[in-house]
Design a protein around this motif. Structure first.
Motif, PDB file in Angstrom:
ATOM      1  N   ALA A  22       0.662  -1.125  -0.175  1.00 45.75           N
ATOM      2  CA  ALA A  22      -0.357   0.454   0.404  1.00 45.75           C
ATOM      3  C   ALA A  22       0.683   1.212  -0.245  1.00 45.75           C
ATOM      4  N   LEU A  23       2.210   1.301   0.362  1.00 47.43           N
ATOM      5  CA  LEU A  23       3.007   2.162   0.884  1.00 47.43           C
ATOM      6  C   LEU A  23       3.818   3.305   0.008  1.00 47.43           C
ATOM      7  N   ASP A  24       4.010   1.573  -0.950  1.00 45.23           N
ATOM      8  CA  ASP A  24       4.160   1.350  -2.407  1.00 45.23           C
ATOM      9  C   ASP A  24       3.837   2.041  -4.268  1.00 45.23           C
ATOM     10  N   ASP A  25       2.527   1.329  -3.837  1.00 43.10           N
ATOM     11  CA  ASP A  25       1.756   2.183  -4.326  1.00 43.10           C
ATOM     12  C   ASP A  25       0.780   3.493  -4.547  1.00 43.10           C
ATOM     13  N   GLY A  65      -5.054   3.592   4.999  1.00 43.65           N
ATOM     14  CA  GLY A  65      -4.435   2.312   5.012  1.00 43.65           C
ATOM     15  C   GLY A  65      -4.965   2.020   6.315  1.00 43.65           C
ATOM     16  N   GLY A  66      -6.828   1.084   6.082  1.00 41.23           N
ATOM     17  CA  GLY A  66      -6.476   0.130   6.677  1.00 41.23           C
ATOM     18  C   GLY A  66      -7.664  -0.419   6.906  1.00 41.23           C
ATOM     19  N   GLY A  67      -8.483  -1.281   7.895  1.00 44.32           N
ATOM     20  CA  GLY A  67     -10.265  -1.134   7.934  1.00 44.32           C
ATOM     21  C   GLY A  67     -10.483  -0.712   8.124  1.00 44.32           C
ATOM     22  N   PRO A  84     -11.240  16.134   3.705  1.00 46.39           N
ATOM     23  CA  PRO A  84     -11.914  14.300   3.087  1.00 46.39           C
ATOM     24  C   PRO A  84     -10.752  13.973   3.210  1.00 46.39           C
ATOM     25  N   LEU A  85     -11.776  12.359   3.521  1.00 50.73           N
ATOM     26  CA  LEU A  85     -11.089  10.486   3.580  1.00 50.73           C
ATOM     27  C   LEU A  85     -10.645  10.390   1.972  1.00 50.73           C
ATOM     28  N   ALA A  86      -9.767   9.360   2.326  1.00 48.73           N
ATOM     29  CA  ALA A  86      -9.218   8.631   1.240  1.00 48.73           C
ATOM     30  C   ALA A  86      -8.671   7.486   2.230  1.00 48.73           C
ATOM     31  N   ILE A  87      -9.776   6.258   1.020  1.00 43.78           N
ATOM     32  CA  ILE A  87      -9.106   5.063   1.447  1.00 43.78           C
ATOM     33  C   ILE A  87      -8.333   4.155   0.854  1.00 43.78           C
ATOM     34  N   LEU A  88      -7.611   3.203   1.693  1.00 42.97           N
ATOM     35  CA  LEU A  88      -6.870   2.081   1.099  1.00 42.97           C
ATOM     36  C   LEU A  88      -6.720   0.924   1.584  1.00 42.97           C
ATOM     37  N   PRO A  89      -8.858   0.068   0.957  1.00 43.64           N
ATOM     38  CA  PRO A  89      -9.136  -0.674   1.479  1.00 43.64           C
ATOM     39  C   PRO A  89      -8.061  -2.078   1.952  1.00 43.64           C
ATOM     40  N   MET A  90      -7.295  -1.759   3.318  1.00 40.97           N
ATOM     41  CA  MET A  90      -6.423  -3.314   3.825  1.00 40.97           C
ATOM     42  C   MET A  90      -6.982  -4.390   4.707  1.00 40.97           C
ATOM     43  N   GLY A  91      -8.647  -4.101   4.857  1.00 41.46           N
ATOM     44  CA  GLY A  91      -8.770  -4.385   6.006  1.00 41.46           C
ATOM     45  C   GLY A  91      -9.796  -5.970   5.402  1.00 41.46           C
ATOM     46  N   THR A  92     -10.558  -6.404   6.292  1.00 40.08           N
ATOM     47  CA  THR A  92     -10.831  -7.997   5.904  1.00 40.08           C
ATOM     48  C   THR A  92     -12.395  -8.158   5.578  1.00 40.08           C
ATOM     49  N   ALA A  93     -12.741  -6.898   5.992  1.00 41.92           N
ATOM     50  CA  ALA A  93     -14.170  -6.845   4.815  1.00 41.92           C
ATOM     51  C   ALA A  93     -14.223  -5.526   4.465  1.00 41.92           C
ATOM     52  N   ASP A  95     -15.723  -2.949   4.544  1.00 42.67           N
ATOM     53  CA  ASP A  95     -16.882  -2.740   4.152  1.00 42.67           C
ATOM     54  C   ASP A  95     -17.292  -0.853   3.447  1.00 42.67           C
ATOM     55  N   LEU A  96     -17.072  -0.325   4.395  1.00 40.97           N
ATOM     56  CA  LEU A  96     -17.116   1.011   3.824  1.00 40.97           C
ATOM     57  C   LEU A  96     -16.734   1.335   2.299  1.00 40.97           C
ATOM     58  N   ALA A  97     -15.650   1.010   2.509  1.00 37.14           N
ATOM     59  CA  ALA A  97     -14.871   0.953   0.352  1.00 37.14           C
ATOM     60  C   ALA A  97     -15.877   0.556  -0.697  1.00 37.14           C
ATOM     61  N   ARG A  98     -16.781  -0.551   0.075  1.00 33.11           N
ATOM     62  CA  ARG A  98     -17.916  -1.688  -0.995  1.00 33.11           C
ATOM     63  C   ARG A  98     -18.779  -0.839  -0.780  1.00 33.11           C
ATOM     64  N   THR A  99     -19.103   0.408   0.364  1.00 33.26           N
ATOM     65  CA  THR A  99     -20.391   0.634   0.306  1.00 33.26           C
ATOM     66  C   THR A  99     -20.444   2.099  -0.425  1.00 33.26           C
ATOM     67  N   LEU A 100     -19.146   2.285  -0.617  1.00 36.28           N
ATOM     68  CA  LEU A 100     -18.856   3.828  -1.905  1.00 36.28           C
ATOM     69  C   LEU A 100     -17.679   3.473  -3.007  1.00 36.28           C
ATOM     70  N   GLY A 101     -17.814   2.019  -3.459  1.00 39.52           N
ATOM     71  CA  GLY A 101     -17.706   1.739  -4.601  1.00 39.52           C
ATOM     72  C   GLY A 101     -16.395   2.125  -4.796  1.00 39.52           C
ATOM     73  N   ILE A 102     -15.172   2.002  -3.551  1.00 40.71           N
ATOM     74  CA  ILE A 102     -13.597   1.830  -3.841  1.00 40.71           C
ATOM     75  C   ILE A 102     -13.193   0.309  -4.535  1.00 40.71           C
ATOM     76  N   PRO A 103     -12.281   0.923  -5.314  1.00 38.45           N
ATOM     77  CA  PRO A 103     -11.040  -0.085  -6.028  1.00 38.45           C
ATOM     78  C   PRO A 103     -11.110  -1.447  -4.252  1.00 38.45           C
ATOM     79  N   LEU A 104     -11.441  -2.443  -4.473  1.00 38.20           N
ATOM     80  CA  LEU A 104     -10.312  -3.185  -3.500  1.00 38.20           C
ATOM     81  C   LEU A 104      -9.032  -3.469  -4.440  1.00 38.20           C
ATOM     82  N   ASP A 105      -8.363  -3.026  -5.104  1.00 40.42           N
ATOM     83  CA  ASP A 105      -7.180  -3.430  -5.272  1.00 40.42           C
ATOM     84  C   ASP A 105      -6.929  -1.977  -5.418  1.00 40.42           C
TER      85      ASP A 105
END
Length: 294
Positions: A22-25, A65-67, A84-93, A95-105
């Motif tokens: 995540a840090l590299d990306d 970057g987290g869950g 503003p909040l930007a999310i790097l999805p690094m958790g197990t679920a 769920d907020l990233a999925r709700t917002l349509g944020i890519p899991l990649d």
């Protein structure tokens, strides 16, 4: 701050399984977008909100970057500062990233974080504790205790279902009074949920039409006659269609109060943070997020 170069506070757990990637990306994508990253080390949950407030006057956004638990810890400071909040999805679920349509990649999420549009979403609150996804009483509290780090590591999102079936077999119903916008409902329940977002618990859906920016809280109560009904109900919970079952009651409103005979713990976004009596409210448009349009 430079007028033509944005600055972002970056909070990422470098020791997490995907932390290094995540840090590299995000570093590569930030360099391409002309965004300066300011890294904050947060060892404890409480450090996250403190870091955001400390940097509020020197950054334009926050990248986390987290869950869902990590994002929940940031919620009060995000609402207070308006960053503003930007999310790097690094958790197990995630769920907020999925709700917002944020890519899991992570690479795609990093690209969106530094170049995506800003929208506003609601924030739920129970007894002064903020939550993005859902707050619940009953089965989910036992689920939070049952779902160990080892289960998450071994089973991933499937661990939520495994733990839920285990908990459902021993869960006893409880009686509660739910008051929604002044109307009182008495229920016998194994689970009461109050949702602000759309997804929770590893991809479960609060309600099929739920949205994180509709200005409403979606409420449900489940009365199962026995644990054997849970496998039958589970698929509809994934799709948010559980309200069609006669032993599941669903409502919505802006203010909710739940009382129980005995003091019961309340789970907010995966962590036990308060107890009944529980007073809920929605804060419309309280948080800005970088995410695809609704």
């Amino acid at each position: 701050m430079s007028a033509d170069r944005r600055r972002a506070l970056l909070i990422v757990n470098g020791k997490a399984r995907q932390g290094r990637r995540a840090l590299d990306d995000i570093r590569e994508e930030a360099a391409k977008a002309g965004v300066t990253l300011i890294r904050a080390e947060c060892r404890e949950r409480e450090d996250i909100a403190e870091a955001i407030r400390d940097h509020a006057d020197s950054v334009d956004m926050v990248i986390i970057g987290g869950g869902d638990g990590t994002l929940n810890a940031a919620a009060p400071a995000l609402a207070d500062t308006g960053l503003p909040l930007a999310i790097l999805p690094m958790g197990t679920a995630n769920d907020l990233a999925r709700t917002l349509g944020i890519p899991l990649d992570l690479r795609e999420a990093a690209r969106l974080a530094v170049g995506g549009p800003v929208r506003r979403i609601d924030l739920g609150e129970v007894n002064g504790v903020a939550f993005f996804n859902v707050a619940s009483i009953g089965l989910s509290v036992e689920l939070a205790r049952e779902l160990t780090r080892e289960m998450k590591r071994r089973w991933g999102v499937l661990g939520y279902a495994v733990a839920a079936f285990r908990v459902a077999r021993r869960m006893a119903p409880f009686r509660a009074e739910i008051r929604i916008n002044g109307v009182r409902h008495r229920v016998k329940s194994v689970q009461i949920g109050v949702g602000n977002g759309r997804h929770y618990g590893g991809g479960m859906t609060v309600q099929e039409n739920a949205a994180p920016d509709d200005g409403q809280l979606d409420v449900y109560s489940i009365d199962l006659r026995g644990w054997w009904e849970w496998p039958l109900l589970y698929p509809d919970f994934r799709r948010g269609r559980h309200g069609h079952w006669k032993n599941v009651h669903a409502w919505y409103g802006q203010e909710v109060e739940i009382t129980t005979r005995h003091r019961r713990p309340v789970n907010t976004d995966g962590d036990i943070t308060t107890h009944t009596p529980a007073r809920f409210r929605v804060r419309p448009g309280a948080v800005a997020v970088i995410a695809p349009p609704r």
